[in-house]
Scaffold this motif. Structure first.
Motif, PDB file in Angstrom:
ATOM      1  N   THR A  85       1.096  -1.049   0.169  1.00 40.77           N
ATOM      2  CA  THR A  85      -0.085  -0.322  -0.189  1.00 40.77           C
ATOM      3  C   THR A  85       0.822   1.009   0.229  1.00 40.77           C
ATOM      4  N   LEU A  86       2.199   1.273   0.905  1.00 40.93           N
ATOM      5  CA  LEU A  86       2.974   2.576   0.833  1.00 40.93           C
ATOM      6  C   LEU A  86       3.149   2.469  -0.564  1.00 40.93           C
ATOM      7  N   ILE A  87       3.681   1.665  -1.183  1.00 37.81           N
ATOM      8  CA  ILE A  87       4.933   2.139  -2.444  1.00 37.81           C
ATOM      9  C   ILE A  87       3.957   2.246  -3.942  1.00 37.81           C
ATOM     10  N   ILE A 128       2.242   6.784  -6.672  1.00 43.03           N
ATOM     11  CA  ILE A 128       1.217   7.357  -7.425  1.00 43.03           C
ATOM     12  C   ILE A 128       1.311   8.888  -7.554  1.00 43.03           C
ATOM     13  N   LEU A 129       1.335   9.175  -6.107  1.00 44.64           N
ATOM     14  CA  LEU A 129       1.205  10.801  -5.018  1.00 44.64           C
ATOM     15  C   LEU A 129       2.664  11.262  -5.573  1.00 44.64           C
ATOM     16  N   SER A 130       3.676  10.052  -5.806  1.00 44.93           N
ATOM     17  CA  SER A 130       5.152  11.034  -5.956  1.00 44.93           C
ATOM     18  C   SER A 130       5.081  11.131  -7.256  1.00 44.93           C
ATOM     19  N   CYS A 131       4.165  10.305  -8.293  1.00 43.45           N
ATOM     20  CA  CYS A 131       4.475  10.941  -9.905  1.00 43.45           C
ATOM     21  C   CYS A 131       3.977  12.526 -10.113  1.00 43.45           C
ATOM     22  N   VAL A 132       2.572  12.453  -9.020  1.00 43.09           N
ATOM     23  CA  VAL A 132       2.294  13.560  -9.286  1.00 43.09           C
ATOM     24  C   VAL A 132       3.081  14.810  -9.304  1.00 43.09           C
ATOM     25  N   LEU A 171       6.294  16.187  -0.105  1.00 40.86           N
ATOM     26  CA  LEU A 171       7.579  15.882   0.293  1.00 40.86           C
ATOM     27  C   LEU A 171       6.575  13.994   1.192  1.00 40.86           C
ATOM     28  N   ALA A 172       5.667  13.974   1.674  1.00 36.90           N
ATOM     29  CA  ALA A 172       5.352  13.352   2.490  1.00 36.90           C
ATOM     30  C   ALA A 172       4.704  12.061   1.504  1.00 36.90           C
ATOM     31  N   SER A 173       4.895  12.121   0.269  1.00 44.98           N
ATOM     32  CA  SER A 173       4.633  11.414  -0.347  1.00 44.98           C
ATOM     33  C   SER A 173       5.803  10.883  -1.024  1.00 44.98           C
ATOM     34  N   PHE A 174       6.789  11.187  -0.885  1.00 43.72           N
ATOM     35  CA  PHE A 174       8.185  10.268  -1.595  1.00 43.72           C
ATOM     36  C   PHE A 174       8.355  10.009   0.142  1.00 43.72           C
ATOM     37  N   LEU A 228       5.944   7.821   2.157  1.00 41.76           N
ATOM     38  CA  LEU A 228       5.665   7.252   1.962  1.00 41.76           C
ATOM     39  C   LEU A 228       6.544   5.714   0.858  1.00 41.76           C
ATOM     40  N   LEU A 229       6.526   6.531  -0.197  1.00 43.19           N
ATOM     41  CA  LEU A 229       7.833   5.098  -0.599  1.00 43.19           C
ATOM     42  C   LEU A 229       9.068   5.167  -0.325  1.00 43.19           C
ATOM     43  N   LEU A 230       9.565   5.797   0.292  1.00 47.93           N
ATOM     44  CA  LEU A 230      10.671   5.553   0.353  1.00 47.93           C
ATOM     45  C   LEU A 230      10.693   4.980   1.337  1.00 47.93           C
ATOM     46  N   ASN A 231       9.719   4.815   2.068  1.00 51.64           N
ATOM     47  CA  ASN A 231       9.418   3.856   3.487  1.00 51.64           C
ATOM     48  C   ASN A 231       9.072   2.800   3.231  1.00 51.64           C
ATOM     49  N   GLY A 232       8.206   2.507   1.678  1.00 48.35           N
ATOM     50  CA  GLY A 232       7.817   1.117   1.643  1.00 48.35           C
ATOM     51  C   GLY A 232       8.677   0.103   1.351  1.00 48.35           C
ATOM     52  N   LEU A 233       9.633   1.279   0.203  1.00 46.87           N
ATOM     53  CA  LEU A 233      11.139   0.737  -0.389  1.00 46.87           C
ATOM     54  C   LEU A 233      12.074  -0.198   0.949  1.00 46.87           C
ATOM     55  N   MET A 234      11.724   0.931   1.389  1.00 46.79           N
ATOM     56  CA  MET A 234      13.446   0.483   2.667  1.00 46.79           C
ATOM     57  C   MET A 234      12.421  -0.781   3.432  1.00 46.79           C
TER      58      MET A 234
END
Length: 394
Positions: free
Chosen positions: A139-141, A146-150, A176-179, A181-187
């Motif tokens: 879900t985080l990824i 999606i939000l990071s791309c936007v 920044l929060a979207s990035f 979220l993505l970073l946390n999901g990947l890590m």
């Protein structure tokens, strides 16, 4: 007015008192002026120091830095407000109830099928290792991606406009929060827990931006989330789901397993290691258990019989397990007002004729034997292996 019992006092302590309600409300009311100060402060800074006034605005990296700082200011403001809400809730909750490190009825039986279904990596007399897969990471990824791309598209289109909303803290904070979220999901690629029975420690997986860490099991705080049993992360305090439901026997299973001075929990997964574990405890002189129990916890109950060959041969012809006869004697004691402080205080001695011989406060971890038929028994309980009849011999 009668004196309150300890149970009534515990119940009262779980209800918000007037003082706690007032204190929590005051903390919550502080959110409004602080929120106003944060909004006004951000507006004032934008008016006083607009993005176009900075010389670094002429550079690509400078524009990104301004967006980053703007977003950080917003996220810090939100963090302060959320912290105040959590403090208010904590004050209202008062003394929260939590499962203690006690072996309650009834620890989960770890069968081979259950271990496979739960994706248990290792389960023996030294380590219990599992990887709790979760939908949270996916879900985080997806959401963060999606939000990071936007956000990237928005920044690319509007970053050259000094009056763009992309420089407004709530907007840049959202990007920044979207990035994050993505970073946390990947890590957070793994939720692998390692329970080290010999050293009494639990190794937590990486969580948010906190690295993997190891703490004593006695410091583990059990929690609850969506019906799942959880362990609170020692750094963030956020609960992470582990194996099992909250209201099941899994917590007792963990407590029993992590007490290296007790037998391994029930289940054929541990059967190959029971004798080795028993001999280790025997060589150490059977140290005192680490955690208390409210049920019977013996090697025989868990699956290992420490008895002579003759005893084991006789036992194999009896239709019920030892715990069945232990329960019959325990019920007999309750009916006749005989107090048994702890289930482990009622100790099996061996077999006499067709009778199981139990004795209160006898030494534990002594080899079960077949008692000669001509032995005169005193101060013990007899339970017939065929009829379940119990009687006391003075």
């Amino acid at each position: 007015m009668g004196t309150k019992t300890s149970k009534e006092k515990d119940i009262d302590s779980d209800h918000p008192s007037t003082i706690r309600i007032i204190a929590g409300s005051l903390v919550l009311l502080c959110i409004f002026p602080i929120f106003g100060i944060c909004v006004y402060g951000m507006y004032y800074l934008l008016e006083l120091y607009p993005a176009r006034k900075f010389s670094i605005f002429e550079h690509f990296w400078g524009k990104l830095l301004i967006i980053f700082i703007s977003g950080i200011i917003f996220l810090i403001s939100i963090g302060i407000l959320v912290s105040l809400v959590l403090v208010a809730v904590k004050i209202w909750m008062g003394k929260s109830r939590m499962m203690k490190h006690v072996i309650y009825p009834f620890p989960t039986v770890l069968t081979a099928e259950l271990a496979d279904a739960m994706k248990v990596e290792r389960a023996d007399d030294e380590f219990f290792i599992f990887n709790r897969h979760s939908l949270i990471r996916g879900t985080l990824i997806v959401t963060g991606g999606i939000l990071s791309c936007v956000g990237i598209i928005t920044i690319g289109v509007e970053m050259n406009d000094p009056f763009s909303e992309v420089y407004w803290p709530p907007y840049s904070g959202g990007i920044l929060a979207s990035f994050l979220l993505l970073l946390n999901g990947l890590m957070t690629s793994s939720r692998r827990f390692v329970l080290d029975r010999m050293n009494g420690t639990v190794t937590f997986p990486r969580h948010l931006f906190f690295p993997s860490c190891t703490i004593p099991f006695s410091k583990v705080v059990p929690g609850y989330s969506n019906g799942n049993l959880c362990f609170a992360h020692p750094r963030s305090g956020i609960v992470i789901p582990v194996l099992g439901a909250y209201d099941s026997g899994w917590w007792s299973f963990y407590v029993l397993y992590m007490d290296k001075n007790r037998p391994l929990p029930q289940g054929e997964v541990f059967d190959p290691y029971r004798e080795k574990d028993f001999l280790r405890r025997k060589a150490a002189g059977f140290p005192k258990p680490i955690y208390p129990n409210t049920i019977l916890v013996t090697d025989a109950y868990m699956g290992y019989i420490y008895g002579t060959d003759e005893f084991k041969q006789r036992l194999s012809k009896i239709k019920h397990r030892i715990v069945h006869y232990h329960d019959r004697v325990s019920w007999y004691c309750q009916e006749h007002g005989i107090e048994i402080p702890n289930d482990n205080d009622l100790v099996l001695i061996g077999l006499w004729k067709k009778q199981f011989v139990f004795k209160l406060f006898a030494p534990e971890n002594v080899e079960y034997i077949v008692i000669p038929d001509n032995t005169v028994l005193t101060d013990c309980f007899l339970c017939d292996s065929e009829t379940d009849e119990v009687k006391y011999i003075k």
